[in-house]
Design an enzyme around this catalytic site. Structure first.
Site, PDB file in Angstrom:
ATOM      1  CD  GLU A  17     -34.461  10.486 -31.189  1.00  0.00           C
ATOM      2  OE1 GLU A  17     -33.418  10.487 -31.866  1.00  0.00           O
ATOM      3  OE2 GLU A  17     -35.406   9.700 -31.381  1.00  0.00           O
ATOM      4  CB  ALA A  51     -44.628  10.248 -40.584  1.00  0.00           C
ATOM      5  CG  HIS A  76     -35.549  14.081 -35.848  1.00  0.00           C
ATOM      6  ND1 HIS A  76     -35.670  12.728 -35.671  1.00  0.00           N
ATOM      7  CD2 HIS A  76     -34.434  14.447 -35.170  1.00  0.00           C
ATOM      8  CE1 HIS A  76     -34.672  12.290 -34.904  1.00  0.00           C
ATOM      9  NE2 HIS A  76     -33.915  13.311 -34.583  1.00  0.00           N
ATOM     10  NE  ARG A 106     -39.497   6.093 -46.559  1.00  0.00           N
ATOM     11  CZ  ARG A 106     -39.559   4.779 -46.675  1.00  0.00           C
ATOM     12  NH1 ARG A 106     -39.163   4.204 -47.792  1.00  0.00           N
ATOM     13  NH2 ARG A 106     -39.979   4.032 -45.676  1.00  0.00           N
ATOM     14  N   GLY A 107     -39.352   8.952 -43.350  1.00  0.00           N
ATOM     15  CA  GLY A 107     -40.549   8.605 -42.571  1.00  0.00           C
ATOM     16  C   GLY A 107     -41.037   7.215 -42.948  1.00  0.00           C
ATOM     17  CG  ASP A 108     -41.443   3.984 -40.423  1.00  0.00           C
ATOM     18  OD1 ASP A 108     -40.669   3.408 -41.215  1.00  0.00           O
ATOM     19  OD2 ASP A 108     -41.232   4.089 -39.201  1.00  0.00           O
ATOM     20  CE  LYS A 270     -40.363   6.556 -19.032  1.00  0.00           C
ATOM     21  NZ  LYS A 270     -40.607   5.634 -20.137  1.00  0.00           N
TER      22      LYS A 270
HETATM   23  P1  FAD Z   1     -34.392   6.395 -46.642  1.00  0.00           P
HETATM   24  O1  FAD Z   1     -32.986   6.755 -46.398  1.00  0.00           O
HETATM   25  O2  FAD Z   1     -35.103   7.073 -47.761  1.00  0.00           O
HETATM   26  O3  FAD Z   1     -34.464   4.817 -46.828  1.00  0.00           O
HETATM   27  C1  FAD Z   1     -35.715   4.134 -46.890  1.00  0.00           C
HETATM   28  C2  FAD Z   1     -35.553   2.865 -47.713  1.00  0.00           C
HETATM   29  O4  FAD Z   1     -35.325   3.215 -49.086  1.00  0.00           O
HETATM   30  C3  FAD Z   1     -34.351   1.999 -47.309  1.00  0.00           C
HETATM   31  O5  FAD Z   1     -34.734   0.660 -47.461  1.00  0.00           O
HETATM   32  C4  FAD Z   1     -33.262   2.378 -48.296  1.00  0.00           C
HETATM   33  O6  FAD Z   1     -32.341   1.309 -48.532  1.00  0.00           O
HETATM   34  C5  FAD Z   1     -34.085   2.679 -49.544  1.00  0.00           C
HETATM   35  N1  FAD Z   1     -33.458   3.715 -50.380  1.00  0.00           N
HETATM   36  C6  FAD Z   1     -32.919   4.877 -49.966  1.00  0.00           C
HETATM   37  N2  FAD Z   1     -32.457   5.582 -51.019  1.00  0.00           N
HETATM   38  C7  FAD Z   1     -32.714   4.836 -52.133  1.00  0.00           C
HETATM   39  C8  FAD Z   1     -32.486   5.022 -53.519  1.00  0.00           C
HETATM   40  N3  FAD Z   1     -31.901   6.139 -53.972  1.00  0.00           N
HETATM   41  N4  FAD Z   1     -32.893   4.036 -54.383  1.00  0.00           N
HETATM   42  C9  FAD Z   1     -33.502   2.912 -53.923  1.00  0.00           C
HETATM   43  N5  FAD Z   1     -33.742   2.690 -52.615  1.00  0.00           N
HETATM   44  C10 FAD Z   1     -33.361   3.639 -51.725  1.00  0.00           C
HETATM   45  N6  FAD Z   1     -39.428   8.667 -38.291  1.00  0.00           N
HETATM   46  C11 FAD Z   1     -40.261   9.729 -38.097  1.00  0.00           C
HETATM   47  O7  FAD Z   1     -41.399   9.719 -38.581  1.00  0.00           O
HETATM   48  N7  FAD Z   1     -39.867  10.808 -37.358  1.00  0.00           N
HETATM   49  C12 FAD Z   1     -38.628  10.898 -36.808  1.00  0.00           C
HETATM   50  O8  FAD Z   1     -38.305  11.898 -36.177  1.00  0.00           O
HETATM   51  C13 FAD Z   1     -37.714   9.817 -37.005  1.00  0.00           C
HETATM   52  N8  FAD Z   1     -36.457   9.843 -36.507  1.00  0.00           N
HETATM   53  C14 FAD Z   1     -35.600   8.803 -36.753  1.00  0.00           C
HETATM   54  C15 FAD Z   1     -34.280   8.878 -36.256  1.00  0.00           C
HETATM   55  C16 FAD Z   1     -33.393   7.830 -36.472  1.00  0.00           C
HETATM   56  C17 FAD Z   1     -31.980   7.937 -35.953  1.00  0.00           C
HETATM   57  C18 FAD Z   1     -33.809   6.671 -37.162  1.00  0.00           C
HETATM   58  C19 FAD Z   1     -32.865   5.518 -37.363  1.00  0.00           C
HETATM   59  C20 FAD Z   1     -35.109   6.588 -37.665  1.00  0.00           C
HETATM   60  C21 FAD Z   1     -36.006   7.657 -37.474  1.00  0.00           C
HETATM   61  N9  FAD Z   1     -37.315   7.625 -37.974  1.00  0.00           N
HETATM   62  C22 FAD Z   1     -38.168   8.687 -37.769  1.00  0.00           C
HETATM   63  C23 FAD Z   1     -37.804   6.445 -38.697  1.00  0.00           C
HETATM   64  C24 FAD Z   1     -37.583   6.569 -40.231  1.00  0.00           C
HETATM   65  O9  FAD Z   1     -38.409   7.588 -40.763  1.00  0.00           O
HETATM   66  C25 FAD Z   1     -37.938   5.213 -40.868  1.00  0.00           C
HETATM   67  O10 FAD Z   1     -37.026   4.243 -40.452  1.00  0.00           O
HETATM   68  C26 FAD Z   1     -38.138   5.177 -42.375  1.00  0.00           C
HETATM   69  O11 FAD Z   1     -38.665   3.895 -42.719  1.00  0.00           O
HETATM   70  C27 FAD Z   1     -36.881   5.359 -43.216  1.00  0.00           C
HETATM   71  O12 FAD Z   1     -36.408   6.629 -43.145  1.00  0.00           O
HETATM   72  P2  FAD Z   1     -34.979   6.992 -43.823  1.00  0.00           P
HETATM   73  O13 FAD Z   1     -34.811   8.437 -43.655  1.00  0.00           O
HETATM   74  O14 FAD Z   1     -33.927   6.092 -43.303  1.00  0.00           O
HETATM   75  O15 FAD Z   1     -35.300   6.626 -45.357  1.00  0.00           O
END
Ligand code: FAD
Length: 286
Positions: A17, A51, A76, A106-108, A270
């Site tokens: 990555e 994000a 991504h 979704r993003g943080d 890295k």
């Molecule tokens: P979601 O799948 O939408 O989940 C977010 C929260 O909502 C969870 O608590 C879930 O339980 C809840 N939820 C989901 N669906 C529902 C529903 N239908 N009803 C009720 N609750 C629901 N961030 C970046 O900004 N850029 C990146 O490139 C990036 N890459 C990543 C790669 C990996 C492998 C990982 C693990 C994380 C990455 N992140 C990245 C971080 C990520 O954006 C955050 O962890 C974010 O908080 C959640 O994203 P998600 O896509 O998992 O969200």
């Protein structure tokens, strides 16, 4: 090549990555990093996205560089704050560039924000939108220790099932430092009918600053064995680097020995660290 096809054509996959340079920053170093990663012959290289979508052009540029180096890429795409038409444009760009794999996120939330102001509330909504186009292989994120916002593990896994039902074809895990946590999580996934490929995200932790940041951000408990290593070596950069590479290598050996065959190394730009791990495991990855 679609990542779903890579999973079916190889017994063991090792992906890397990268994160793109900040908007406006030079690209020369990035080209070198991509080349060095491509030389390691990973199964694919993923490229993160800022994000808010601000960095998506940079993601695209790096992804194009990865493909030019002869390696399959995974772009991504982060839905946070974005409107349907903005996402549509990004998909057009990816399609026009022949990119077939997307990690949909979704993003943080920025500090103080608790609601997504964009058109896609959850990653599953973004995945459903991407799948309407039909042509992309889509992956999503998962959290062996539970996503920080999810009330319970069960709730988080039910939400993951929604993601899979929307068309998510594989899940990459958040980093973890204790393999038993992943094994328990995989058992719960199977029990809830989730049987897509799980890609185990391994973060080689090789310096003291990184250690503090990672555990603060992830809130993950530090396994005692890892704590002993960091306590002993974090003031000795060369020793910490060696110990971090060895820890990640051992983690991967244990995963593969237990049938977890898809490994993702959080390379953090890295290549030399990913390269050391891949050299340690050259016969296992063969
Ligand atoms: P979601 O799948 O939408 O989940 C977010 C929260 O909502 C969870 O608590 C879930 O339980 C809840 N939820 C989901 N669906 C529902 C529903 N239908 N009803 C009720 N609750 C629901 N961030 C970046 O900004 N850029 C990146 O490139 C990036 N890459 C990543 C790669 C990996 C492998 C990982 C693990 C994380 C990455 N992140 C990245 C971080 C990520 O954006 C955050 O962890 C974010 O908080 C959640 O994203 P998600 O896509 O998992 O969200």
């Amino acid at each position: 090549m679609k990542i779903s096809e890579i999973f079916t054509s190889r017994e063991i996959t090792v992906s890397l990555e990268l994160f793109p340079p900040k908007p406006g920053a030079g690209f020369a170093d990035m080209k070198k990093i991509v080349r060095e990663c491509a030389d390691l012959k990973p199964s694919f290289i993923s490229v993160t996205c800022g994000a808010g979508g601000g960095g998506s052009q940079n993601t695209l540029e790096v992804v194009r560089e990865v493909e030019a180096g002869g390696v399959s890429s995974l772009a991504h795409l982060v839905a946070m704050e974005l409107r349907r038409d903005e996402i549509s444009e990004m998909l057009d760009d990816l399609e026009a560039n022949g990119i077939v794999n997307i990690m949909a996120l979704r993003g943080d939330f920025p500090p103080g924000v608790t609601e997504n102001s964009g058109d896609f509330r959850y990653a599953s909504d973004l995945i459903a939108e991407i799948k309407k186009r039909g042509n992309f292989c889509v992956g999503g994120a998962c959290y062996p220790e539970g996503h920080p916002e999810a009330g319970t593990w069960q709730h988080d896994i039910e939400n993951l099932k929604i993601k899979i039902d929307a068309g998510c074809e594989f899940l990459t895990t958040q980093m973890f430092f204790d393999n038993n946590i992943l094994y328990n999580f995989m058992y719960r996934l199977l029990k809830n009918g989730i049987n897509v490929p799980i890609v185990a995200g391994i973060m080689p932790v090789t310096n003291a600053r990184q250690i503090q940041r990672i555990f603060k951000l992830s809130g993950a408990p530090v396994p005692p064995r890892f704590k002993a290593i960091t306590d002993r070596f974090s003031n000795n950069p060369k020793a910490m680097r060696q110990a971090g590479i060895a820890y990640a290598s051992e983690q991967i050996i244990d995963l593969i020995a237990n049938g977890v065959n898809n490994i993702h190394i959080y390379t953090m730009n890295k290549p030399e660290i990913a390269g050391s791990i891949m050299k340690n495991l050259s016969e296992i990855f063969r």
